[in-house]
Design an enzyme around this catalytic site. Structure first.
Site, PDB file in Angstrom:
ATOM      1  NE  ARG A  99      -0.097   0.356  -7.749  1.00  0.00           N
ATOM      2  CZ  ARG A  99      -0.146   1.476  -8.471  1.00  0.00           C
ATOM      3  NH1 ARG A  99      -0.148   2.656  -7.879  1.00  0.00           N
ATOM      4  NH2 ARG A  99      -0.192   1.423  -9.800  1.00  0.00           N
ATOM      5  CD  GLU A 140      -5.736   1.739  -3.912  1.00  0.00           C
ATOM      6  OE1 GLU A 140      -4.988   2.391  -3.172  1.00  0.00           O
ATOM      7  OE2 GLU A 140      -5.807   1.917  -5.145  1.00  0.00           O
ATOM      8  CG  HIS A 175      -4.900   5.272  -6.469  1.00  0.00           C
ATOM      9  ND1 HIS A 175      -4.545   3.967  -6.290  1.00  0.00           N
ATOM     10  CD2 HIS A 175      -4.004   5.789  -7.361  1.00  0.00           C
ATOM     11  CE1 HIS A 175      -3.492   3.683  -7.046  1.00  0.00           C
ATOM     12  NE2 HIS A 175      -3.140   4.785  -7.711  1.00  0.00           N
TER      13      HIS A 175
END
Ligand code: NAD
Length: 333
Positions: free
Chosen positions: A233, A262, A294
């Site tokens: 993360r 993000e 991602h």
């Protein structure tokens, strides 16, 4: 059951529809769930959400007012959900604890190989008719030391892959994994891992303990030229400190699949707009940085499993009042 499915892309719909087979009434919404979109849940007893939906105490209170009883995450991480608020409002939270750790682990290794052999630069050069090798030299992975922070399901897959390359594997995790030891990992302190690793790869969840785990102090003890990979993360690393580390040369290369901010960037086509995030824009200027948006989870096998488990969670809740894979502030299945 009527379910509002947030943050959906065309590929989500394909896989979720196949898993659902018409059983639940699914309302697909492209928007992210947050305070401004919560009203769109109208009439749904459940919401299904992804990594960047915002389920803080305020949103959970608003979901509760609208009689939502289940939050079905389509991911493993649950750092974006206020679990205590969900508990207070009697809302069940469910997740997909395991879909394909291989998909994520293999992406981490793809970043390592690409950064090391400079595939991104080599490919661009060859397309331009430039066959010079200047600046493209890498190193043998064989015999190098890789440090893995977090050795759960994904960390175990990375351990096995890197053992296959002939790497020495150091691991740090408050809960050591016997399977990693059997695959060749040696558990050490975080400081020892940071000091001795040629490559450091992060596979821990984002928690208060891991927030900015990699900060200026951690970078200060790393080997000069270390490769850093973050596919866990974004906020596990302090991005501003990482930029300083890249500028000083302590961080020799950086592979990211996640980024602290993000939610304002990823999963959207912004190619015709100006990026307003100056920290992210600075990261993009380094030749030794590769960023993917991602996508580590993004394989056919993973999407199939995510859809199947999400529908299983919703069906189990509908039939028994309990999800198959609940997550709560005091107990994680
Ligand atoms: P997991 O729960 O199987 O393993 C996580 C491990 O981290 C556990 O062994 C835990 O003990 C360890 N850990 C917890 N706190 C730690 C700390 N302070 N320091 C070191 N280790 C710590 O989870 P997993 O399936 O291996 O996934 C790991 C993380 O990867 C997820 O939480 C998620 O944030 C991230 N992830 C990213 C993607 C992606 O597409 N980029 C996909 C899936 C998961």
């Amino acid at each position: 059951m009527r379910v509002a499915v947030f943050s959906t892309k065309s590929y989500d719909k394909t896989y979720i529809d196949a898993a659902n087979a018409g059983h639940h009434q699914l309302v697909y919404l492209e928007s992210r769930l947050d305070e401004t979109t919560v009203s769109t849940v109208a009439g749904a007893e459940a919401v299904s959400v992804f990594v960047n939906d915002v389920l803080d105490a305020r949103v959970i209170a608003l979901l509760s007012e609208r009689q939502v009883k289940l939050i079905a995450l389509r991911c493993a991480g649950f750092n974006n959900v206020d679990l205590e608020a969900a508990r207070l409002h009697g809302i069940t939270v469910a997740r997909v604890p395991e879909y394909s750790p291989h998909s994520v682990a293999e992406h981490a290794v793809a970043l390592m190989l690409s950064l090391n052999r400079k595939i991104h630069r080599a490919s661009a050069r060859v397309r331009e008719g430039n066959f010079s090798l200047e600046g493209l030299m890498g190193f043998d992975l064989y015999g190098k030391t890789i440090g893995l922070i977090g050795t759960g399901k994904i960390g175990l897959c990375v351990t096995k892959i890197m053992a296959g390359f002939g790497c020495r594997i150091l691991a740090f995790d408050p809960v050591p994994n016997q399977q990693c030891i059997e695959a060749g990992a040696r558990y050490v302190s975080l400081q020892e891992l940071l000091r001795n690793s040629d490559i450091i790869s992060l596979h821990c969840p984002l928690t208060p303990q891991t927030h900015h785990l990699i900060d200026e102090h951690a970078i200060a003890v790393m080997k000069a030229g270390v490769m850093l990979i973050n596919i866990s993360r974004g906020a596990v690393i302090d991005t501003r400190a990482i930029i300083q580390g890249l500028k000083s040369g302590v961080i020799g290369s950086l592979g990211l699949d996640v980024y602290e901010e993000e939610e304002n960037l990823f999963f959207r086509d912004l190619s015709s707009t100006v990026i307003h995030d100056d920290v992210f824009a600075r990261l993009l200027t380094f030749p030794n940085v590769i960023i993917t948006g991602h996508q580590a989870f993004f394989t056919h096998e993973a999407l199939t499993e995510i859809a199947n488990t999400t529908i299983a969670n919703i069906s189990a809740y509908e039939q028994t009042g309990n999800a198959s894979y609940p997550v709560s502030s005091d107990r994680i299945v």
